[in-house]
Design a protein around this motif. Structure first.
Motif, PDB file in Angstrom:
ATOM      1  N   GLN A  67       7.206 -47.709  18.139  1.00 33.68           N
ATOM      2  CA  GLN A  67       7.644 -48.091  19.481  1.00 33.68           C
ATOM      3  C   GLN A  67       7.541 -46.926  20.462  1.00 33.68           C
ATOM      4  O   GLN A  67       7.045 -47.085  21.566  1.00 33.68           O
ATOM      5  CB  GLN A  67       9.082 -48.617  19.415  1.00 33.68           C
ATOM      6  CG  GLN A  67       9.295 -49.847  20.261  1.00 33.68           C
ATOM      7  CD  GLN A  67       8.499 -51.033  19.746  1.00 33.68           C
ATOM      8  OE1 GLN A  67       8.660 -51.457  18.619  1.00 33.68           O
ATOM      9  NE2 GLN A  67       7.598 -51.553  20.556  1.00 33.68           N
ATOM     10  N   GLU A  68       7.995 -45.745  20.037  1.00 32.96           N
ATOM     11  CA  GLU A  68       7.944 -44.571  20.911  1.00 32.96           C
ATOM     12  C   GLU A  68       6.496 -44.223  21.238  1.00 32.96           C
ATOM     13  O   GLU A  68       6.156 -43.899  22.369  1.00 32.96           O
ATOM     14  CB  GLU A  68       8.615 -43.358  20.250  1.00 32.96           C
ATOM     15  CG  GLU A  68      10.114 -43.436  20.138  1.00 32.96           C
ATOM     16  CD  GLU A  68      10.567 -44.305  18.970  1.00 32.96           C
ATOM     17  OE1 GLU A  68       9.704 -44.740  18.171  1.00 32.96           O
ATOM     18  OE2 GLU A  68      11.773 -44.578  18.854  1.00 32.96           O
TER      19      GLU A  68
ATOM     20  N   VAL B 278      -0.063 -53.252  21.420  1.00 33.82           N
ATOM     21  CA  VAL B 278       0.196 -51.832  21.675  1.00 33.82           C
ATOM     22  C   VAL B 278       1.184 -51.649  22.826  1.00 33.82           C
ATOM     23  O   VAL B 278       1.299 -50.566  23.374  1.00 33.82           O
ATOM     24  CB  VAL B 278      -1.091 -51.033  21.986  1.00 33.82           C
ATOM     25  CG1 VAL B 278      -2.017 -51.024  20.803  1.00 33.82           C
ATOM     26  CG2 VAL B 278      -1.793 -51.564  23.212  1.00 33.82           C
TER      27      VAL B 278
ATOM     28  N   PRO C  95       4.744 -51.214  24.815  1.00 33.70           N
ATOM     29  CA  PRO C  95       5.965 -50.476  24.453  1.00 33.70           C
ATOM     30  C   PRO C  95       7.135 -51.382  24.088  1.00 33.70           C
ATOM     31  O   PRO C  95       8.144 -50.903  23.580  1.00 33.70           O
ATOM     32  CB  PRO C  95       6.268 -49.671  25.718  1.00 33.70           C
ATOM     33  CG  PRO C  95       5.580 -50.388  26.816  1.00 33.70           C
ATOM     34  CD  PRO C  95       4.386 -51.028  26.212  1.00 33.70           C
TER      35      PRO C  95
ATOM     36  N   HIS D 273       3.840 -46.200  21.179  1.00 30.39           N
ATOM     37  CA  HIS D 273       3.246 -47.190  22.081  1.00 30.39           C
ATOM     38  C   HIS D 273       3.762 -47.042  23.500  1.00 30.39           C
ATOM     39  O   HIS D 273       3.080 -47.383  24.454  1.00 30.39           O
ATOM     40  CB  HIS D 273       3.497 -48.611  21.562  1.00 30.39           C
ATOM     41  CG  HIS D 273       2.594 -48.985  20.428  1.00 30.39           C
ATOM     42  ND1 HIS D 273       2.803 -50.093  19.653  1.00 30.39           N
ATOM     43  CD2 HIS D 273       1.490 -48.370  19.937  1.00 30.39           C
ATOM     44  CE1 HIS D 273       1.843 -50.150  18.729  1.00 30.39           C
ATOM     45  NE2 HIS D 273       1.049 -49.120  18.881  1.00 30.39           N
ATOM     46  N   GLY D 274       4.968 -46.510  23.647  1.00 29.79           N
ATOM     47  CA  GLY D 274       5.499 -46.257  24.974  1.00 29.79           C
ATOM     48  C   GLY D 274       4.798 -45.107  25.666  1.00 29.79           C
ATOM     49  O   GLY D 274       4.904 -44.928  26.876  1.00 29.79           O
TER      50      GLY D 274
END
Lengths: 203, 232
Positions: free
Chosen positions: A73-74, B96, B98, A76-77
């Protein structure tokens, strides 16, 4: 803490053929990773693997020295992916498409109007995307990338369908991004003219 | 450049964004919304014409016909759930993104239900009139369909995610989903039949409710995992 992207011992086998074996790279802020190779050599696959969408035979991608698989998640952020297919909705217009992306990244703080002006698409706001030319759609995809406001850009053949000015603009934007301390992974089969530290991976 | 760890976006932001976008898309292409609805209406109105208008027969077969038609209409619409996103590459972008993928998948499912499941519930009383259903039974029918279509959308999203990369995956999708959807059909149709026969029917409603809760808590994660697998 400085962001750093690296890969160690990457191996990918698709069907019978081995696309790459024991591949490694390390990317620091302000650097560009250029993936070079013929059609079908695995540039897009490597990029998908970096984005965490494709599981590798062996090897691991690291972000800030920690496995990407443990902090998806991090990671992809912190990345945006300019894929071969634009990933935009043909039935929606530019503003509706970009608003959707902005809603997924509430922390990004970029002025939509300024981005559209920069990319020369400000006048196309009300038209559904399917009525735009392929090059114009690519520009909208670039606008989405700028709107994301993240350190890592993954660009798969960003010059496709663009005219000469468009190509120049992509290189300028990339240079600016790198100068600000961003990172870029770029797959291309033509030469790029970007003034920055370029690391090359030949596939 | 903003630090992504500095400010975590709300968990519902992704759900709302996806739902809003899909509803907007449906608004621009109303044909996709009306297709399952037409199918449902057609099956329900043609059936009495084919079997004859005898009131006893219609009262007995009504709940079953309405429920089977609703199930098939939902199955028909499921194939399109991730197909458009897969074709234009926006599914890759969601993978992809977030935002957590199960939340985005739930957003897709919610919009699917609002577009193809909820309208069925709304028009079901009109069609139930053809089967001489009393107002009380119509209420039970709507309640079971409400719970049932939520279940079917949630279960269906798993199948749609698994078959998204396949051409002509509709048949496979139906095969995958039917075993899971069968309890929904049995519970729904039988509950309405019990209500029509003036018998105790509350158990069926509770069981459907439990099924909804189970599907709601498990399906988004299964769908997210299936999307990752089928997009390798």
């Amino acid at each position: 803490m400085t962001s750093k992207l690296s890969g160690k011992g990457l191996t990918l086998i698709r069907g019978e053929s081995c696309l790459f074996r024991g591949l490694g790279f390390a990317l620091n802020p302000g650097e560009l990773l250029l993936l070079e190779g013929q059609n079908g050599s695995g540039k897009t696959s490597l990029m998908r693997a970096i984005a965490g969408m494709l599981s590798l035979e062996t090897g691991e991608i690291y972000w800030n020295d920690m496995e990407v698989s443990r902090q998806r998640q991090e990671f992809h952020g912190a990345l945006v992916w300019l894929a071969h297919r634009t990933g935009l909705k043909g039935d929606l217009n530019l503003v509706e498409n970009l608003r959707f992306e902005a809603a997924l990244r509430p922390q990004a703080n970029v002025d939509l109007a300024a981005v559209c002006k920069r990319l020369g698409i400000a006048k196309l706001k009300r038209l559904p995307l399917r009525s735009l030319s392929a090059g114009q759609q690519r520009r909208v995809a670039l606008a989405r990338m700028l709107m994301a406001d993240v350190p890592l850009w993954l660009m798969d053949e960003p010059f496709t369908n663009l005219d000469r000015e468009g190509r120049k603009l992509v290189m300028e934007l990339t240079e600016e991004h790198l100068a600000k301390g961003g990172m870029c992974v770029l797959a291309a089969h033509q030469d790029v003219d970007i003034n920055a530290t370029i690391k090359r991976v030949a596939l | 450049m903003s630090d992504s760890s500095q400010q975590q976006p709300g968990i519902l932001a992704g759900l709302l964004a996806v739902t809003r976008r899909d509803l907007l898309l449906a608004w621009k292409r109303p044909g996709d919304v009306l297709n399952p609805l037409f199918f449902f209406a057609m099956v329900c109105t043609l059936f009495p014409l084919a079997v004859g208008p005898s009131p006893e027969q219609l009262t007995v077969s009504g709940p079953g016909v309405l429920w089977v038609a609703a199930l098939l209409a939902t199955l028909l619409s499921l194939n399109a759930l991730f197909m458009g996103d897969h074709e234009d590459g926006s599914l890759d972008q969601l993978l992809v993104s977030p935002q957590p993928l199960p939340v985005l998948a739930l957003g897709k499912t919610l919009s699917h239900w609002l577009i193809s499941g909820f309208p069925l519930v709304l028009i079901s009383p009109l069609l139930a009139m053809t089967y001489r259903m009393s107002t009380d039974v119509m209420g039970v029918l709507m309640l079971t369909l409400l719970l049932g279509t939520i279940c079917l959308s949630l279960l269906g999203s798993i199948g749609a995610a698994l078959t998204v990369g396949l051409h002509r995956g509709t048949a496979l999708l139906s095969l995958l989903i039917l075993p899971l959807a069968m309890p929904v059909l049995l519970l729904g149709a039988n509950t309405v039949s019990l209500a029509a026969g003036n018998e105790v029917y509350a158990t069926g409603i509770w069981a459907l409710g439990a099924y909804v809760i189970a599907a709601l808590s498990l399906a988004p994660f299964a769908t997210a995992a299936a999307l990752r697998i089928s997009n390798e």
